[in-house]
Design a protein around this motif. Structure first.
Motif, PDB file in Angstrom:
ATOM      1  N   SER A 295       0.859  -1.179   0.000  1.00 30.63           N
ATOM      2  CA  SER A 295       0.000   0.000   0.000  1.00 30.63           C
ATOM      3  C   SER A 295       0.894   1.227   0.000  1.00 30.63           C
ATOM      4  O   SER A 295       2.033   1.187   0.476  1.00 30.63           O
ATOM      5  N   VAL A 296       0.366   2.308  -0.550  1.00 27.68           N
ATOM      6  CA  VAL A 296       1.104   3.565  -0.619  1.00 27.68           C
ATOM      7  C   VAL A 296       0.084   4.701  -0.740  1.00 27.68           C
ATOM      8  O   VAL A 296      -0.973   4.533  -1.352  1.00 27.68           O
ATOM      9  N   GLN A 297       0.402   5.838  -0.138  1.00 27.15           N
ATOM     10  CA  GLN A 297      -0.439   7.024  -0.256  1.00 27.15           C
ATOM     11  C   GLN A 297      -0.093   7.742  -1.555  1.00 27.15           C
ATOM     12  O   GLN A 297       1.082   7.934  -1.872  1.00 27.15           O
TER      13      GLN A 297
ATOM     14  N   ILE B 146       1.575   1.962 -17.374  1.00 26.48           N
ATOM     15  CA  ILE B 146       1.020   3.187 -16.817  1.00 26.48           C
ATOM     16  C   ILE B 146       1.477   3.263 -15.370  1.00 26.48           C
ATOM     17  O   ILE B 146       1.209   2.353 -14.577  1.00 26.48           O
ATOM     18  N   ASN B 147       2.199   4.337 -15.043  1.00 22.80           N
ATOM     19  CA  ASN B 147       2.651   4.555 -13.669  1.00 22.80           C
ATOM     20  C   ASN B 147       1.805   5.616 -12.993  1.00 22.80           C
ATOM     21  O   ASN B 147       1.423   6.595 -13.615  1.00 22.80           O
ATOM     22  N   LEU B 148       1.558   5.397 -11.719  1.00 19.90           N
ATOM     23  CA  LEU B 148       0.924   6.394 -10.870  1.00 19.90           C
ATOM     24  C   LEU B 148       2.018   7.005 -10.016  1.00 19.90           C
ATOM     25  O   LEU B 148       3.175   6.603 -10.097  1.00 19.90           O
ATOM     26  N   GLY B 149       1.672   7.952  -9.177  1.00 26.60           N
ATOM     27  CA  GLY B 149       2.646   8.522  -8.256  1.00 26.60           C
ATOM     28  C   GLY B 149       2.287   8.158  -6.836  1.00 26.60           C
ATOM     29  O   GLY B 149       1.108   8.023  -6.497  1.00 26.60           O
ATOM     30  N   GLY B 150       3.289   7.990  -5.996  1.00 23.16           N
ATOM     31  CA  GLY B 150       3.067   7.718  -4.585  1.00 23.16           C
ATOM     32  C   GLY B 150       4.141   8.374  -3.749  1.00 23.16           C
ATOM     33  O   GLY B 150       5.199   8.741  -4.251  1.00 23.16           O
ATOM     34  N   HIS B 151       3.847   8.528  -2.461  1.00 22.73           N
ATOM     35  CA  HIS B 151       4.795   9.085  -1.504  1.00 22.73           C
ATOM     36  C   HIS B 151       5.599   7.920  -0.926  1.00 22.73           C
ATOM     37  O   HIS B 151       5.061   7.109  -0.170  1.00 22.73           O
ATOM     38  N   SER B 152       6.877   7.825  -1.290  1.00 25.01           N
ATOM     39  CA  SER B 152       7.686   6.655  -0.941  1.00 25.01           C
ATOM     40  C   SER B 152       7.748   6.399   0.559  1.00 25.01           C
ATOM     41  O   SER B 152       7.835   5.247   0.987  1.00 25.01           O
TER      42      SER B 152
END
Length: 163
Positions: free
Chosen positions: A17-19, A44-50
């Motif tokens: 999981s990632v925000q 297709i890439n999304l963005g997340g807060h590592s």
């Protein structure tokens, strides 16, 4: 508020999981790397807060660092790391130490929530696409290289950024 993305590999050995403040799958990359590691049409890439990434089954993850300009004098290893399941080879996310605060989950690995369908698909790296690869139907913007917007900028421009 950022959206919690939950994802997994095909065999279930890895769950994560990632925000994300940028959860809309609007950009399809059809470069040779994305086509070959991601499947028939690209990735297709999304963005997340590592810093929010949580992983179950971390021992089953392997990393691929792409070879850029393969078979040329300018060949080198990319700084980006494509993380995948060592058991079923599902592509999970991309991480690059150049932007340590970001992680880019592959939309294809996301189980929930249901991802929003963008009005327009942005298709990038057409300079690398063979004729046999078809672009998605519907409204689209196409670019030989990358489009003018980062993932974050595109989401903000379209009022879809989740603060």
């Amino acid at each position: 508020m950022p959206v919690e993305l939950k994802g997994s590999c095909h065999c279930g050995s890895v769950k994560f999981s990632v925000q994300s403040s940028t959860p809309v799958p609007y950009q399809l990359c059809v470069c040779s790397i994305c086509r070959k590691v991601g499947g028939v049409g690209g990735s297709i890439n999304l963005g997340g807060h590592s810093s929010t990434l949580q992983i179950e089954g971390k021992e089953n993850i392997r990393v691929y660092k792409a070879i850029m300009n393969r078979d040329t004098k300018g060949q080198y290893i990319a700084s980006s790391e494509r993380n995948f399941c060592s058991k079923c080879s599902t592509m999970l996310w991309l991480y690059d130490e150049t932007w340590p605060e970001l992680i880019h989950p592959f939309a294809s690995a996301i189980d929930s929530p249901e991802l929003e369908v963008p009005d327009t698909m942005v298709c990038v790296k057409l300079d690398s696409k063979p004729e046999c690869v078809r672009l998605p139907e519907g409204k689209k913007e196409v670019y030989d290289n990358y489009g003018p917007d980062s993932i974050e900028r595109w989401h903000k421009k379209h009022g879809l950024y989740k603060e």
